[in-house]
Write a protein that holds these residues in place. Structure first.
Motif, PDB file in Angstrom:
ATOM      1  N   ALA A   1     -14.129   2.345  -9.094  1.00  0.00           N
ATOM      2  CA  ALA A   1     -15.067   3.491  -9.003  1.00  0.00           C
ATOM      3  C   ALA A   1     -16.040   3.633 -10.656  1.00  0.00           C
ATOM      4  CB  ALA A   1     -14.911   4.083  -8.592  1.00  0.00           C
ATOM      5  N   THR A   2     -14.542   3.844 -11.747  1.00  0.00           N
ATOM      6  CA  THR A   2     -15.685   4.305 -13.085  1.00  0.00           C
ATOM      7  C   THR A   2     -15.954   3.111 -13.852  1.00  0.00           C
ATOM      8  OG1 THR A   2     -13.422   4.285 -13.438  1.00  0.00           O
ATOM      9  CG2 THR A   2     -13.833   6.564 -12.516  1.00  0.00           C
TER      10      THR A   2
ATOM     11  N   PRO B   1      -9.451  -0.259 -24.779  1.00  0.00           N
ATOM     12  CA  PRO B   1     -10.341  -0.835 -26.135  1.00  0.00           C
ATOM     13  C   PRO B   1     -10.078  -1.707 -26.598  1.00  0.00           C
ATOM     14  CG  PRO B   1      -8.163   2.009 -26.074  1.00  0.00           C
ATOM     15  CD  PRO B   1      -8.235   0.855 -23.787  1.00  0.00           C
ATOM     16  N   TRP B   2      -8.763  -2.282 -25.938  1.00  0.00           N
ATOM     17  CA  TRP B   2      -9.340  -4.134 -26.269  1.00  0.00           C
ATOM     18  C   TRP B   2     -10.443  -4.673 -25.726  1.00  0.00           C
ATOM     19  CZ3 TRP B   2      -3.417  -4.376 -24.110  1.00  0.00           C
ATOM     20  CH2 TRP B   2      -3.973  -4.105 -22.936  1.00  0.00           C
ATOM     21  N   ASP B   3     -11.421  -4.071 -25.142  1.00  0.00           N
ATOM     22  CA  ASP B   3     -12.067  -4.925 -24.377  1.00  0.00           C
ATOM     23  C   ASP B   3     -13.029  -4.532 -25.321  1.00  0.00           C
ATOM     24  OD1 ASP B   3     -11.476  -5.753 -22.303  1.00  0.00           O
ATOM     25  OD2 ASP B   3     -11.278  -4.294 -21.196  1.00  0.00           O
ATOM     26  N   ILE B   4     -13.071  -3.400 -26.592  1.00  0.00           N
ATOM     27  CA  ILE B   4     -15.278  -2.535 -26.803  1.00  0.00           C
ATOM     28  C   ILE B   4     -14.837  -3.945 -28.252  1.00  0.00           C
ATOM     29  CG2 ILE B   4     -15.602  -0.470 -28.062  1.00  0.00           C
ATOM     30  CD1 ILE B   4     -14.922  -0.960 -25.044  1.00  0.00           C
ATOM     31  N   ASP B   5     -16.438  -3.618 -28.785  1.00  0.00           N
ATOM     32  CA  ASP B   5     -16.744  -4.453 -29.740  1.00  0.00           C
ATOM     33  C   ASP B   5     -15.981  -4.007 -31.049  1.00  0.00           C
ATOM     34  OD1 ASP B   5     -18.350  -2.679 -29.792  1.00  0.00           O
ATOM     35  OD2 ASP B   5     -19.802  -3.432 -29.385  1.00  0.00           O
ATOM     36  N   ARG B   6     -15.710  -3.119 -31.091  1.00  0.00           N
ATOM     37  CA  ARG B   6     -15.373  -2.483 -32.119  1.00  0.00           C
ATOM     38  C   ARG B   6     -13.576  -3.210 -32.383  1.00  0.00           C
ATOM     39  NH1 ARG B   6     -16.011   2.948 -35.146  1.00  0.00           N
ATOM     40  NH2 ARG B   6     -14.175   3.619 -36.022  1.00  0.00           N
ATOM     41  N   TYR B   7     -12.899  -3.374 -31.724  1.00  0.00           N
ATOM     42  CA  TYR B   7     -11.660  -3.701 -31.253  1.00  0.00           C
ATOM     43  C   TYR B   7     -11.274  -5.697 -31.015  1.00  0.00           C
ATOM     44  CZ  TYR B   7     -11.549   0.926 -31.650  1.00  0.00           C
ATOM     45  OH  TYR B   7     -11.082   2.508 -32.310  1.00  0.00           O
TER      46      TYR B   7
ATOM     47  N   PRO C   1     -20.134  -2.543 -25.334  1.00  0.00           N
ATOM     48  CA  PRO C   1     -19.791  -1.927 -26.652  1.00  0.00           C
ATOM     49  C   PRO C   1     -18.952  -0.706 -26.495  1.00  0.00           C
ATOM     50  CG  PRO C   1     -21.720  -1.814 -25.121  1.00  0.00           C
ATOM     51  CD  PRO C   1     -20.995  -2.559 -24.976  1.00  0.00           C
ATOM     52  N   TYR C   2     -18.480   0.526 -27.219  1.00  0.00           N
ATOM     53  CA  TYR C   2     -18.312   2.095 -26.314  1.00  0.00           C
ATOM     54  C   TYR C   2     -18.582   3.001 -26.556  1.00  0.00           C
ATOM     55  CZ  TYR C   2     -16.081   5.928 -27.858  1.00  0.00           C
ATOM     56  OH  TYR C   2     -15.344   7.610 -27.172  1.00  0.00           O
TER      57      TYR C   2
ATOM     58  N   PRO D   1     -21.568   0.247 -19.839  1.00  0.00           N
ATOM     59  CA  PRO D   1     -22.747  -0.808 -20.341  1.00  0.00           C
ATOM     60  C   PRO D   1     -21.740  -1.986 -19.116  1.00  0.00           C
ATOM     61  CG  PRO D   1     -20.227  -1.125 -21.580  1.00  0.00           C
ATOM     62  CD  PRO D   1     -20.240   0.228 -20.250  1.00  0.00           C
ATOM     63  N   GLU D   2     -23.502  -2.219 -17.982  1.00  0.00           N
ATOM     64  CA  GLU D   2     -23.236  -3.180 -17.269  1.00  0.00           C
ATOM     65  C   GLU D   2     -23.302  -4.405 -17.719  1.00  0.00           C
ATOM     66  OE1 GLU D   2     -26.902  -2.244 -14.740  1.00  0.00           O
ATOM     67  OE2 GLU D   2     -26.518   0.131 -13.961  1.00  0.00           O
ATOM     68  N   ALA D   3     -23.970  -4.752 -18.379  1.00  0.00           N
ATOM     69  CA  ALA D   3     -24.018  -6.435 -18.983  1.00  0.00           C
ATOM     70  C   ALA D   3     -22.570  -7.073 -19.363  1.00  0.00           C
ATOM     71  CB  ALA D   3     -24.897  -6.674 -20.375  1.00  0.00           C
ATOM     72  N   CYS D   4     -21.333  -6.902 -19.708  1.00  0.00           N
ATOM     73  CA  CYS D   4     -20.060  -6.893 -19.831  1.00  0.00           C
ATOM     74  C   CYS D   4     -19.228  -6.706 -19.043  1.00  0.00           C
ATOM     75  CB  CYS D   4     -19.383  -5.655 -21.874  1.00  0.00           C
ATOM     76  SG  CYS D   4     -20.544  -5.821 -22.496  1.00  0.00           S
TER      77      CYS D   4
END
Length: 231
Positions: free
Chosen positions: A116-117, A122-128, A133-134, A142-145
Protein backbone atom coordinates in the motif's frame (compact mmCIF):
# COMPACT_ATOMS: atom_id res chain seq x y z
CA UNK A 1 -8.04 -14.97 39.17
CA UNK A 2 -7.64 -12.44 36.38
CA UNK A 3 -6.30 -9.14 37.68
CA UNK A 4 -7.51 -5.93 36.14
CA UNK A 5 -4.98 -4.10 33.99
CA UNK A 6 -3.92 -1.03 35.96
CA UNK A 7 -2.44 2.34 35.05
CA UNK A 8 1.08 0.97 35.29
CA UNK A 9 0.31 -1.59 32.62
CA UNK A 10 -1.06 1.01 30.22
CA UNK A 11 1.85 3.34 30.94
CA UNK A 12 4.54 0.74 30.32
CA UNK A 13 2.83 -1.21 27.54
CA UNK A 14 1.14 1.54 25.52
CA UNK A 15 2.04 5.11 26.48
CA UNK A 16 5.82 4.75 26.84
CA UNK A 17 6.28 2.52 23.75
CA UNK A 18 4.25 4.94 21.62
CA UNK A 19 6.15 7.97 22.94
CA UNK A 20 9.48 6.23 22.33
CA UNK A 21 8.42 5.27 18.83
CA UNK A 22 7.15 8.78 18.06
CA UNK A 23 10.45 10.29 19.17
CA UNK A 24 12.49 7.83 17.09
CA UNK A 25 10.24 8.28 14.05
CA UNK A 26 10.49 12.06 14.38
CA UNK A 27 14.29 11.90 14.48
CA UNK A 28 14.30 9.76 11.33
CA UNK A 29 11.91 12.12 9.55
CA UNK A 30 13.38 15.46 10.61
CA UNK A 31 17.05 14.60 10.23
CA UNK A 32 19.19 12.82 7.64
CA UNK A 33 19.91 9.84 9.88
CA UNK A 34 18.46 7.41 7.32
CA UNK A 35 20.90 8.63 4.67
CA UNK A 36 23.82 9.01 7.07
CA UNK A 37 23.55 5.38 8.16
CA UNK A 38 22.96 4.11 4.61
CA UNK A 39 26.02 6.01 3.40
CA UNK A 40 28.17 4.01 5.81
CA UNK A 41 27.36 0.77 4.01
CA UNK A 42 27.39 1.95 0.39
CA UNK A 43 30.66 2.02 -1.55
CA UNK A 44 30.35 5.24 -3.56
CA UNK A 45 33.65 4.60 -5.38
CA UNK A 46 32.43 1.31 -6.84
CA UNK A 47 28.72 2.11 -6.76
CA UNK A 48 27.77 -1.08 -4.91
CA UNK A 49 26.50 -2.37 -1.57
CA UNK A 50 29.43 -4.60 -0.55
CA UNK A 51 27.37 -6.59 1.96
CA UNK A 52 24.32 -7.09 -0.24
CA UNK A 53 25.31 -10.63 -1.22
CA UNK A 54 27.60 -11.46 1.69
CA UNK A 55 26.86 -15.02 2.78
CA UNK A 56 26.31 -14.12 6.44
CA UNK A 57 24.03 -11.18 5.61
CA UNK A 58 22.02 -12.79 2.81
CA UNK A 59 22.08 -16.57 3.29
CA UNK A 60 22.48 -16.75 7.07
CA UNK A 61 20.59 -13.82 8.57
CA UNK A 62 18.24 -12.88 5.73
CA UNK A 63 17.17 -16.27 4.39
CA UNK A 64 17.71 -18.55 7.38
CA UNK A 65 16.50 -15.84 9.74
CA UNK A 66 13.23 -15.73 7.83
CA UNK A 67 13.02 -19.52 8.04
CA UNK A 68 13.57 -19.37 11.81
CA UNK A 69 10.54 -17.13 12.35
CA UNK A 70 8.45 -19.32 10.05
CA UNK A 71 9.48 -22.37 12.09
CA UNK A 72 8.59 -20.65 15.37
CA UNK A 73 5.18 -19.62 14.07
CA UNK A 74 4.54 -22.98 12.46
CA UNK A 75 5.81 -24.82 15.52
CA UNK A 76 3.50 -22.82 17.77
CA UNK A 77 0.54 -23.64 15.55
CA UNK A 78 1.51 -27.32 15.47
CA UNK A 79 1.86 -27.27 19.26
CA UNK A 80 -1.61 -25.79 19.61
CA UNK A 81 -3.10 -28.49 17.40
CA UNK A 82 -1.18 -31.19 19.26
CA UNK A 83 -2.40 -29.85 22.62
CA UNK A 84 -5.85 -31.28 21.87
CA UNK A 85 -4.33 -34.78 21.84
CA UNK A 86 -1.37 -34.57 24.23
CA UNK A 87 -2.08 -33.53 27.80
CA UNK A 88 1.41 -32.17 28.43
CA UNK A 89 0.79 -29.34 26.00
CA UNK A 90 -2.63 -28.43 27.34
CA UNK A 91 -1.29 -25.94 29.90
CA UNK A 92 0.19 -23.82 27.08
CA UNK A 93 -2.53 -24.42 24.49
CA UNK A 94 -3.75 -20.87 24.13
CA UNK A 95 -0.31 -19.33 24.54
CA UNK A 96 0.85 -21.33 21.54
CA UNK A 97 -2.22 -20.30 19.59
CA UNK A 98 -1.71 -16.65 20.53
CA UNK A 99 1.96 -16.80 19.49
CA UNK A 100 1.14 -18.33 16.11
CA UNK A 101 -1.74 -15.90 15.56
CA UNK A 102 0.31 -12.77 16.27
CA UNK A 103 3.24 -13.89 14.11
CA UNK A 104 0.83 -14.64 11.27
CA UNK A 105 -1.17 -11.43 11.60
CA UNK A 106 2.00 -9.36 11.79
CA UNK A 107 3.32 -10.91 8.59
CA UNK A 108 0.03 -10.23 6.79
CA UNK A 109 -0.21 -6.65 8.09
CA UNK A 110 3.36 -5.76 7.13
CA UNK A 111 3.01 -7.35 3.70
CA UNK A 112 -0.18 -5.37 3.11
CA UNK A 113 1.44 -2.11 4.19
CA UNK A 114 4.40 -2.75 1.89
CA UNK A 115 2.00 -3.07 -1.04
CA UNK A 116 0.00 0.00 0.00
CA UNK A 117 2.82 2.45 0.77
CA UNK A 118 4.94 1.92 -2.39
CA UNK A 119 8.19 2.95 -0.70
CA UNK A 120 11.54 2.21 -2.28
CA UNK A 121 14.51 0.40 -0.79
CA UNK A 122 17.81 2.28 -0.42
CA UNK A 123 19.26 0.29 -3.32
CA UNK A 124 16.44 1.69 -5.51
CA UNK A 125 17.39 5.30 -4.71
CA UNK A 126 19.39 7.33 -7.25
CA UNK A 127 21.84 8.33 -4.53
CA UNK A 128 22.85 4.67 -4.36
CA UNK A 129 22.82 3.79 -8.03
CA UNK A 130 19.08 3.27 -8.46
CA UNK A 131 16.56 5.34 -10.40
CA UNK A 132 14.09 6.57 -7.77
CA UNK A 133 14.55 9.93 -6.03
CA UNK A 134 14.82 9.88 -2.26
CA UNK A 135 11.68 10.97 -0.42
CA UNK A 136 10.88 11.06 3.27
CA UNK A 137 7.99 9.02 4.62
CA UNK A 138 5.79 12.11 4.97
CA UNK A 139 6.35 12.96 1.30
CA UNK A 140 4.46 11.22 -1.53
CA UNK A 141 6.44 8.39 -3.14
CA UNK A 142 7.78 9.02 -6.64
CA UNK A 143 5.33 7.86 -9.30
CA UNK A 144 7.55 7.90 -12.38
CA UNK A 145 9.85 5.12 -11.12
CA UNK A 146 7.19 2.55 -10.31
CA UNK A 147 5.97 1.40 -6.89
CA UNK A 148 8.44 0.27 -4.27
CA UNK A 149 7.88 -2.58 -1.82
CA UNK A 150 10.17 -1.82 1.11
CA UNK A 151 8.18 -0.15 3.87
CA UNK A 152 7.78 -1.17 6.60
CA UNK A 153 10.70 -3.57 7.01
CA UNK A 154 9.40 -7.09 6.59
CA UNK A 155 12.49 -8.94 7.77
CA UNK A 156 12.85 -6.91 10.98
CA UNK A 157 9.16 -7.39 11.67
CA UNK A 158 9.74 -11.14 11.76
CA UNK A 159 12.15 -10.72 14.64
CA UNK A 160 10.05 -8.11 16.41
CA UNK A 161 6.96 -10.33 16.10
CA UNK A 162 8.46 -12.44 18.90
CA UNK A 163 7.26 -9.71 21.25
CA UNK A 164 4.17 -11.90 21.22
CA UNK A 165 5.96 -14.39 23.45
CA UNK A 166 6.28 -11.72 26.11
CA UNK A 167 2.53 -11.10 26.21
CA UNK A 168 1.78 -14.83 26.02
CA UNK A 169 3.68 -15.58 29.23
CA UNK A 170 3.67 -12.28 31.17
CA UNK A 171 0.75 -13.24 33.41
CA UNK A 172 2.20 -16.60 34.43
CA UNK A 173 5.96 -16.81 33.96
CA UNK A 174 7.67 -13.42 34.04
CA UNK A 175 11.16 -14.79 33.42
CA UNK A 176 9.99 -16.62 30.32
CA UNK A 177 8.14 -13.50 29.21
CA UNK A 178 11.26 -11.35 29.61
CA UNK A 179 13.29 -13.88 27.65
CA UNK A 180 10.83 -13.61 24.77
CA UNK A 181 10.96 -9.82 24.99
CA UNK A 182 14.75 -9.88 24.81
CA UNK A 183 14.67 -12.35 21.91
CA UNK A 184 12.25 -10.17 19.97
CA UNK A 185 14.33 -7.04 20.51
CA UNK A 186 17.60 -8.82 19.71
CA UNK A 187 16.43 -10.61 16.56
CA UNK A 188 14.40 -7.66 15.28
CA UNK A 189 17.35 -5.31 15.72
CA UNK A 190 19.82 -7.79 14.21
CA UNK A 191 17.59 -8.47 11.22
CA UNK A 192 16.95 -4.77 10.75
CA UNK A 193 20.62 -3.82 10.97
CA UNK A 194 21.60 -6.55 8.49
CA UNK A 195 19.04 -5.35 5.96
CA UNK A 196 20.27 -1.79 6.40
CA UNK A 197 23.82 -2.98 5.72
CA UNK A 198 22.64 -4.78 2.58
CA UNK A 199 20.83 -1.68 1.30
CA UNK A 200 17.37 -3.17 1.69
CA UNK A 201 15.97 -0.78 4.32
CA UNK A 202 16.43 2.54 6.05
CA UNK A 203 16.47 2.87 9.83
CA UNK A 204 12.99 4.44 9.76
CA UNK A 205 11.59 1.31 8.13
CA UNK A 206 12.77 -0.76 11.09
CA UNK A 207 11.46 1.73 13.65
CA UNK A 208 7.98 1.48 12.19
CA UNK A 209 8.17 -2.31 12.07
CA UNK A 210 8.99 -2.45 15.78
CA UNK A 211 5.94 -0.44 16.86
CA UNK A 212 3.64 -2.30 14.47
CA UNK A 213 4.71 -5.61 16.00
CA UNK A 214 4.35 -4.34 19.55
CA UNK A 215 0.89 -2.89 19.00
CA UNK A 216 -0.26 -5.99 17.12
CA UNK A 217 0.83 -8.18 20.03
CA UNK A 218 -0.92 -5.87 22.50
CA UNK A 219 -4.07 -5.66 20.40
CA UNK A 220 -4.46 -9.44 20.23
CA UNK A 221 -3.45 -9.89 23.87
CA UNK A 222 -6.28 -7.79 25.26
CA UNK A 223 -9.20 -9.97 24.09
CA UNK A 224 -7.23 -13.19 24.66
CA UNK A 225 -5.91 -12.34 28.12
CA UNK A 226 -8.73 -14.16 29.87
CA UNK A 227 -7.73 -17.54 28.44
CA UNK A 228 -4.00 -16.81 28.75
CA UNK A 229 -4.37 -16.09 32.46
CA UNK A 230 -6.40 -19.24 33.13
CA UNK A 231 -3.76 -21.63 31.87
Amino acid sequence: MEEKLDRRFWLTHLVLPVITFAAAAAVCELTDVDLILADRYFDFARGVWPLRDAWWADWLIHQRGRDLIACIGGGALAGWLASWFYGRLKSNRWRLFYLALVIGLTAVAVAGLKKATHRNCPWDIDRYGGSAPYTRLTEPPPEACGPGNCFPAGHASGGFSLFAGYFAWRDRKRRVAKAWLAAGMLLGSAYGWTQMARGAHFLSHNVWSAIICWLMALLVYLPMRRVLVRE
